[in-house]
Write a protein that holds these residues in place. Structure first.
Motif, mmCIF file in Angstrom:
data_model
loop_
_atom_site.group_PDB
_atom_site.id
_atom_site.type_symbol
_atom_site.label_atom_id
_atom_site.label_comp_id
_atom_site.label_asym_id
_atom_site.label_seq_id
_atom_site.Cartn_x
_atom_site.Cartn_y
_atom_site.Cartn_z
ATOM 1 N N THR A 21 0.845 -1.186 0.000
ATOM 2 C CA THR A 21 0.000 0.000 0.000
ATOM 3 C C THR A 21 0.882 1.238 0.000
ATOM 4 O OG1 THR A 21 -0.129 -0.014 2.422
ATOM 5 C CG2 THR A 21 -1.921 -1.081 1.217
ATOM 6 N N THR A 22 0.427 2.273 -0.695
ATOM 7 C CA THR A 22 1.192 3.513 -0.740
ATOM 8 C C THR A 22 0.988 4.281 0.568
ATOM 9 O OG1 THR A 22 -0.688 4.586 -1.815
ATOM 10 C CG2 THR A 22 1.023 3.694 -3.244
ATOM 11 N N PRO A 23 1.913 5.213 0.880
ATOM 12 C CA PRO A 23 1.787 5.973 2.132
ATOM 13 C C PRO A 23 0.498 6.789 2.165
ATOM 14 C CG PRO A 23 3.967 6.224 1.156
ATOM 15 C CD PRO A 23 3.118 5.554 0.125
ATOM 16 N N TYR A 24 0.002 7.023 3.363
ATOM 17 C CA TYR A 24 -1.173 7.869 3.489
ATOM 18 C C TYR A 24 -1.037 8.744 4.732
ATOM 19 C CZ TYR A 24 -2.524 3.876 6.455
ATOM 20 O OH TYR A 24 -2.552 2.862 7.379
ATOM 21 N N THR A 25 -1.739 9.855 4.707
ATOM 22 C CA THR A 25 -1.746 10.790 5.826
ATOM 23 C C THR A 25 -2.977 10.546 6.685
ATOM 24 O OG1 THR A 25 -0.556 12.505 4.580
ATOM 25 C CG2 THR A 25 -1.873 13.225 6.465
ATOM 26 N N ILE A 26 -2.783 10.505 8.002
ATOM 27 C CA ILE A 26 -3.896 10.340 8.931
ATOM 28 C C ILE A 26 -4.452 11.711 9.295
ATOM 29 C CG2 ILE A 26 -4.566 9.627 11.255
ATOM 30 C CD1 ILE A 26 -4.189 7.291 9.448
#
Length: 208
Positions: A21-26
């Motif tokens: 999975t690609t990075p994501y911002t919370i």
């Protein structure tokens, strides 16, 4: 149908999740106009300040629902991570009306999320998930839930003065791929004889 890759017992294994999975911002935010949305996945919502072509996904959580247990919040995290995974695999798992289709259920089955439909929210499809006993055991063994409970020790208060949606003069029906608005009170099929969409062959249901 989504399948667990060869050699991987479960997609809930953290090395697999990190690799595929690609990075994501919370993001922690208010639920807004929605009264039931626990979280949301949004693709390419953020960009790098130095390189606008480098985009990052977003997973947001409604702070009004932080009164739940750490395990329940973990279930929402994994739910949204499934959307992230499907997006990266170019798998369309929701409609424009946010109806969760069987492709979303497939990834939930692989991960260990129990995926259900709700009689009260039929238009949402397979949107309702909870941890299976096996996945719950993995979460407990992998994360410090006592520390998580301390992190989520506050919940956003719901103010009675918050704006509410204006009174609807139309009723919206959806089949999953299309929405139609019918004047409130007007007849639009019935439970025994629903209107069927000619595009997806699904019945139109109340999108309330």
């Amino acid at each position: 149908k989504n399948k667990v890759p060869k050699g991987v017992k479960s997609m809930s294994e953290s090395p697999y999740i990190r690799k595929h999975t690609t990075p994501y911002t919370i993001v922690l935010q208010t639920r807004g106009a929605s009264k039931t949305q626990l979280g949301h996945f949004g693709h390419n919502r953020w960009v790098d300040k130095k390189d606008s072509k480098q985009t990052i996904h977003e997973i947001s959580f409604s702070t009004e629902f932080f009164n739940r247990t750490a395990l329940e919040i973990a279930s929402t995290v994994i739910h949204e991570a499934c959307h992230n995974y499907n997006h990266d695999c170019e798998i369309q798992d929701t409609s424009k009306s946010d109806r969760h289709n069987v492709k979303f259920k497939n990834i939930c089955d692989c991960v260990g999320l129990i995926c259900k439909q709700s009689d009260n929210h039929k238009s949402r499809g397979w949107a309702f998930t909870e941890l299976s006993p096996e996945l719950e055991a993995w979460v407990k063994a992998t994360f410090d839930l006592d520390k998580a409970e301390k992190v989520f020790d506050k919940v956003r208060a719901i103010s009675e003065s918050e704006p509410t949606k204006p009174r609807q003069t139309h009723t919206t029906y959806t089949c999953g791929c299309t929405k139609v608005r019918i004047a409130t009170g007007a007849k639009f099929g019935s439970i025994d004889n629903p209107i069927i969409c000619t595009l997806c062959n699904n019945p139109f249901v109340n999108d309330a």
